[in-house]
Write an enzyme that holds these catalytic residues in place. Structure first.
Site, short mmCIF file in Angstrom:
data_model
loop_
_atom_site.label_atom_id
_atom_site.label_comp_id
_atom_site.label_asym_id
_atom_site.label_seq_id
_atom_site.Cartn_x
_atom_site.Cartn_y
_atom_site.Cartn_z
N ARG B 96 -29.73 -48.58 -26.52
CA ARG B 96 -30.93 -49.65 -25.94
C ARG B 96 -32.12 -49.12 -25.73
NH1 ARG B 96 -31.54 -51.92 -19.97
NH2 ARG B 96 -31.87 -54.14 -20.25
N ILE B 122 -36.32 -57.95 -22.38
CA ILE B 122 -34.75 -57.04 -22.41
C ILE B 122 -33.57 -57.62 -21.51
CG2 ILE B 122 -35.45 -54.93 -21.73
CD1 ILE B 122 -33.34 -53.99 -24.15
N SER B 123 -32.77 -58.36 -22.31
CA SER B 123 -31.60 -58.47 -21.33
C SER B 123 -31.35 -57.38 -20.11
CB SER B 123 -31.08 -59.66 -21.61
OG SER B 123 -31.47 -60.94 -22.47
N GLN B 124 -30.61 -57.88 -19.57
CA GLN B 124 -29.26 -56.87 -19.29
C GLN B 124 -28.58 -56.97 -19.86
OE1 GLN B 124 -28.39 -59.24 -15.13
NE2 GLN B 124 -27.28 -57.45 -15.44
N PRO B 125 -27.54 -55.86 -19.79
CA PRO B 125 -26.98 -55.16 -21.09
C PRO B 125 -25.51 -55.96 -20.40
CG PRO B 125 -28.45 -53.17 -20.29
CD PRO B 125 -28.90 -54.15 -18.95
#
Lengths: 775, 279
Positions: B96, B122-125
């Site tokens: 990431r 960027i979205s959370q994992p």
């Protein structure tokens, strides 16, 4: 320096400071969001309070050379005020990082510190004539208040012509006029004026920067998107954008297979987007496949009124051959922009406050629609949680139902949320309103359905017929919407197409219409109590009592879902209190001749009480004047000038009679509170000019007597070196008071707020009877 | 001219190799952090547990006037983790930190959304993993992503199928994402700049579509390009917290339905006097 120059200088710097405060609130709300603006400015305003500490430390020198501190402070304020804003525009700001990043808090603190400097300098300039006693206290207070009261209305007017950032130039001119008055030599004067010209030119040449997370800058990144026009208004900056790649239609059916037609986008303050579809758009069938279209299955050729709708609602109404359709919007600038973009007539798009429009409209409507579909991100994040709405109250909705024809209905649209808040509170409000109007079985008056993203609730003036219920079922089926409520609905009828893990909306309707509704409301993790005019905060659903429940069931994951407007406001109160204590009270421990507890309490409470009345008056006049900004400008002008006049008249010489003045203060304040509902009933539907005149009188009378206590108490200080402390503590009390007043109003209502103010003034009277500061 | 000795060549080769080795190590030196993130935030994610002695909080009275439990249908500590081992593997494999801006590297493996510029994140994992799990891509299936952003979601999808197509409307973002995604085997014509609202007609139909851009309505062209039996995933909610994920499914007859999944579990508003149970 002559007394006349002192008076003029104090008037100018007071006007400059208030203008700056108002502009900063507007500019930060425009660049970011209103609740962040409140937080930053509240902390920065402690600069005014802490200037008292500096004045105390330098009191001997201030008395020897007051012109130097007065002119220097004002001039430095004139230069740093716009620079602080320009520098703050360079600081990055990522609001969602506030939930977990300490770095972001550091940036927020830096931003507050930037603004602290000009507020400190202005406080220094304003405090100097009080410390040096260049004029009697009553007269100083008069010029201070008069100056503070002057800029609000002219600023509001000027915002119709230029971007608010350019008005920072006015702050510079007002502030730098002070050293120009004080300076002894021509060269100094020329120097100050040259500095002012340089700063104004810098401001004029610097482009205004919006947060990259606002809708407008994000839209302008899209291909072919271009800003067509920016319109300035006292009620907002409107941007008209052509963006062929933006398409927006909340609630559109999953079954729609066509194309959405192009539309111009109308942004308010770089957010709150409205789509301006062209009126004669042939491809308007898409509007038939939204939940709002069901209204036209219930009635034929209706007279339709949309409160806070958009041009799409007008097109839909025409598509279904409505006999008449109107949109009411509270922003004159936005209405003008929409008329320009769509070619609609001024009769179709009306500038008015929704509640007031209902009061003054004569003929009833067959369909009354209320759209709560504002910016989704903003509403779910609770940015507007402290905004008052006098339409979404039991009294407002009752008035709305009164304006329906016998067979008519109201329609409310809102977002589907996770967890559900607005939709459930809306249902609670509508059911409570129906019960309040004596409806035996509210369930029969309600229909509700939802698309995958929106909820629509229909409220009939009379019970909906079996045919209407059948039509609802058919319409929902055709458009793949889900049934949420009709009289006799079974759980098996719900949650079939757009499936939620639990159909909270159906459950909420069932609970609110059943015998356990009070328990349901009381035990909800959100505030579901229907708002009333005394606490018109529909969007504020946060409950402190639910926090343990949230934490036990979600850990810290609940944080993103609370009302951030409210949380930041409460956080600002805590931070301001802690910082104020550190900046003002802790130094007392090390300094001899510190103020007594009595005088410290007195001047602090004076600030709190004054702000309680101010916030209360703005809130009440927001309804009466039908616009919060107009109300705020009127109150600031009338109240500050009224107080200044009171100070000049009542605190003159030593012959003042405190008991009578305090009694008249209490009487006028009480009268204002009692008279307000009567004035509202008599004049609410009158033109703005009539209401404005009445509002000024309503505010100015108690304000006149509120001008007495502060200079009176200052004049009675035993130790005159306490004056700077008194100024600082009063400033501290004002900041705390303005923040606390909103929380008192949210939790206990406006009546409790004015009652608290009355009690505080009585306490002030008790404290000021003794010679203040005597040990 | 003096010739280069074998030892000189060796030194030169080592000199070349060292930077490459360092780069490779730097690229993957955070594998341990990734593994920890996958283990703690994705695989074993649980809803907060409550003390068994504390009564469950209640929301409302039931029809009989008693208190129905607010979390009535939930176990005391609820497993919210990602179940699909292939998704966990993908999350363990894709670095990431390649997709995170320089200034945010420290937080690359925190389960948080991070800013990537242009007002985007960027979205959370966990959301990326959950969207991938909901999409359930099969080897060889054809996937369309609308809203490339940093490219991280597309990179994760490449671990399932090479037939990933992604469209980004903000050109600078697309340009930044392209070289990153080329390292995952995507060709330039799979990482496109354009308006995703209209999908990718020439590659349609798709077995799965992920719409990562905010949507107030579901673009009809995307529904048309979804293969019957396929799925579309749309996150709905403000940028800092995806409040729900909407799964749009098209049945073999072409009928479209949506299903909401809550990635963050709430105290549900249940417990009111309900009607009869569903038949």
């Amino acid at each position: 320096m002559s007394q006349r120059r002192w008076a003029a200088g104090l008037l100018l710097i007071s006007a400059a400071l208030l203008a700056y405060e108002l502009l900063l609130m507007r500019l930060l709300a425009l660049a970011y969001w209103g609740h962040f603006a409140g937080l930053v400015i509240s902390i920065a305003m402690l600069g005014i309070a802490s200037s008292g500490l500096f004045l105390f430390a330098a009191r001997d020198d201030v008395r020897r050379r007051p012109e130097k501190y007065f002119g220097g402070g004002a001039g430095a304020f004139g230069i740093t005020a716009p620079l602080a804003f320009l520098l703050s525009q360079k600081l990055p700001f990522t609001p969602f990082l506030l939930t977990w990043s300490a770095h972001e808090y550091g940036l927020l603190a830096l931003r507050s510190a930037l603004f602290f400097v000009p507020f400190f300098l202005a406080g220094l300039a304003i405090g100097t004539p009080f410390v040096a006693r260049v004029l009697p206290m009553g007269r100083l207070y008069f010029w201070n208040m008069l100056g503070s009261g002057l800029p609000a209305l002219p600023l509001l007017g000027a915002m119709n012509f230029v971007h608010p950032m350019q008005l920072l130039g006015a702050v510079v001119v007002l502030a730098i006029a002070v050293p120009a008055l004080c300076a002894r030599g021509l060269l100094w004067r020329i120097g100050w004026l040259a500095g002012a010209a340089g700063i104004i030119a810098t401001v004029a040449l610097t482009p205004f920067r919006y947060s990259e997370y606002k809708d407008l800058p994000k839209t302008l990144l899209l291909p072919e998107a271009k800003l067509l026009e920016e319109r300035y208004g006292w009620d907002g900056v409107i941007q008209i954008v052509d963006s062929p790649h933006t398409r927006y239609l909340p609630g559109l059916s999953l079954n729609f297979i066509g194309r959405l037609p192009p539309a111009q986008l109308v942004f308010t303050d770089a957010g709150a987007m409205t789509l301006a579809f062209k009126v004669d758009e042939p491809e308007s069938d898409f509007l038939k496949q939204t939940p709002e279209a069901f209204s036209f299955r219930l009635t034929t050729s209706p007279r339709v009124l949309h409160l806070y709708g958009g041009p799409a609602d007008l097109i839909r109404a025409r598509l279904f051959a409505a006999s008449e359709a109107q949109i009411v919007d509270d922003s004159a600038t936005r209405v003008a922009a929409l008329i320009n973009a769509t070619g609609e007539s001024a009769g179709s798009l009306v500038r008015a406050d929704a509640r007031q429009f209902l009061e003054r409209s004569e003929a009833p409507f067959d369909v009354l629609a209320v759209s709560l579909l504002g910016s989704h991100g903003t509403s779910t994040a609770g940015a507007a949680s402290l905004d008052s709405s006098f339409l979404l109250t039991v009294e407002g909705c009752a008035r709305l139902f009164d304006r329906l024809t016998p067979g008519g209905h109201a329609l409310f649209g809102t977002w589907i949320e996770n967890p559900p808040k607005s939709g459930v509170r809306l249902a609670a409000l509508l059911i409570e309103t129906l019960r309040g109007k004596g409806t035996q079985n509210p369930s029969q008056h309600l229909l509700a359905m939802r698309s995958w993203s929106t909820l629509a609730i229909f409220v009939g003036r009379e019970p909906f017929s079996a045919a209407a219920i059948e039509a609802l079922k058919e319409f929902s089926d055709q458009n793949s919407f889900d049934l949420v409520w009709f009289e006799g609905i079974e759980p098996a009828d719900t949650n079939r197409i757009n499936v939620l893990p639990e159909d909270s909306y159906y459950d909420a309707f069932a609970a609110l219409l059943g015998p356990g509704r009070r328990d349901f409301i009381a035990r909800s993790p959100f505030l579901l109590e229907p708002p009333r005019d005394n606490q018109p905060f529909f969007n504020q659903a946060f409950r402190w009592s639910a926090v343990p429940q949230w934490v036990s069931s979600m850990g810290m994951s609940w944080l993103p879902f609370v009302e951030w407007g409210y949380i930041l406001h409460a956080a600002a109160l805590v931070m301001v209190t802690v910082l104020g204590v550190l900046l003002l009270l802790v130094p007392c421990l090390w300094i001899r001749a510190r103020p007594t507890v009595r005088s410290a309490t007195l001047f602090f409470l004076l600030g709190v009480a004054y702000m309680f009345v101010q916030v209360w008056a703005i809130a009440k006049l927001s309804q009466f004047m039908a616009h919060p900004l107009l109300a705020a400008a009127l109150v600031l002008s009338a109240m500050l000038i009224g107080s200044g006049a009171g100070a000049a008249v009542l605190a003159r010489g030593t012959g003042a009679r405190p008991a009578i003045s305090f009694a008249l203060l209490a009487l006028c304040l009480g009268l204002a509170a009692v008279a307000f509902p009567i004035l509202l009933r008599l004049f609410y539907s009158q033109p703005t000019s009539v209401r404005g005149t009445i509002a000024v009188a309503w505010v100015a009378l108690p304000a006149f007597f509120m001008g007495f206590p502060f200079p009176y108490a200052l004049g009675r200080l035993v130790r005159q070196n306490e004056v700077p402390w008194a100024l600082g503590l009063n400033g501290f009390g004002s900041v705390v008071g303005s923040l606390a007043a909103t929380l008192v109003a949210v939790h206990f209502g406006f009546f409790a707020l004015v009652l608290s103010a009355l009690c505080l003034y009585l306490l002030v009277w008790r404290l000021s009877i003794a010679r203040v500061g005597a040990t | 001219m003096k010739g280069c000795t074998p030892s000189g060549w060796l030194i030169a080769l080592v000199g070349l190799a060292v930077p490459i080795a360092i780069t490779t190590a730097a690229e993957d030196d955070r594998a341990a952090e990734r593994a920890l993130m996958v283990q703690e935030q994705l695989a074993n994610r649980r809803g907060p547990s409550r003390s068994s002695s504390a009564p469950p909080p209640s929301l409302s009275g039931d029809g009989a006037g008693g208190g129905a439990p607010m979390v009535s249908s939930r176990s005391v500590s609820e497993h919210l983790g990602i179940q699909n081992p292939k998704v966990l593997d993908a999350m363990r494999t894709v670095p990431r930190h390649w997709f995170v801006p320089e200034g945010m590297q420290r937080d690359a493996y925190a389960d948080r959304p991070l800013p990537i510029g242009y007002g985007q994140t960027i979205s959370q994992p966990y959301i990326v993993a959950m969207m991938t799990e909901l999409l359930d891509p099969k080897p060889g299936s054809k996937i369309l992503e609308v809203g490339t952003g940093s490219g991280y979601q597309a990179a994760v999808l490449t671990k399932f199928t090479p037939n990933v197509h992604t469209i980004e409307i903000v050109q600078p973002l697309q340009k930044q994402a392209l070289p990153r995604l080329q390292r995952f085997g995507l060709a330039p014509d799979q990482v496109l700049h354009g308006d995703g609202y209209f999908g990718l007609e020439k590659e349609a139909p798709f077995d799965g579509i992920i719409v990562t851009a905010a949507a107030d309505h579901i673009p009809p062209p995307l529904l048309q390009q979804l293969r019957p039996g396929g799925r579309m995933i749309i996150p709905v909610g403000p940028v800092h917290a995806t409040q729900r994920l909407v799964v749009v499914e098209k049945d073999p007859a072409g009928k479209v339905r949506s299903r909401t999944v809550h990635p963050v579990r709430f105290v549900p508003l249940t417990g009111g006097p309900r009607g009869p149970e569903k038949k």
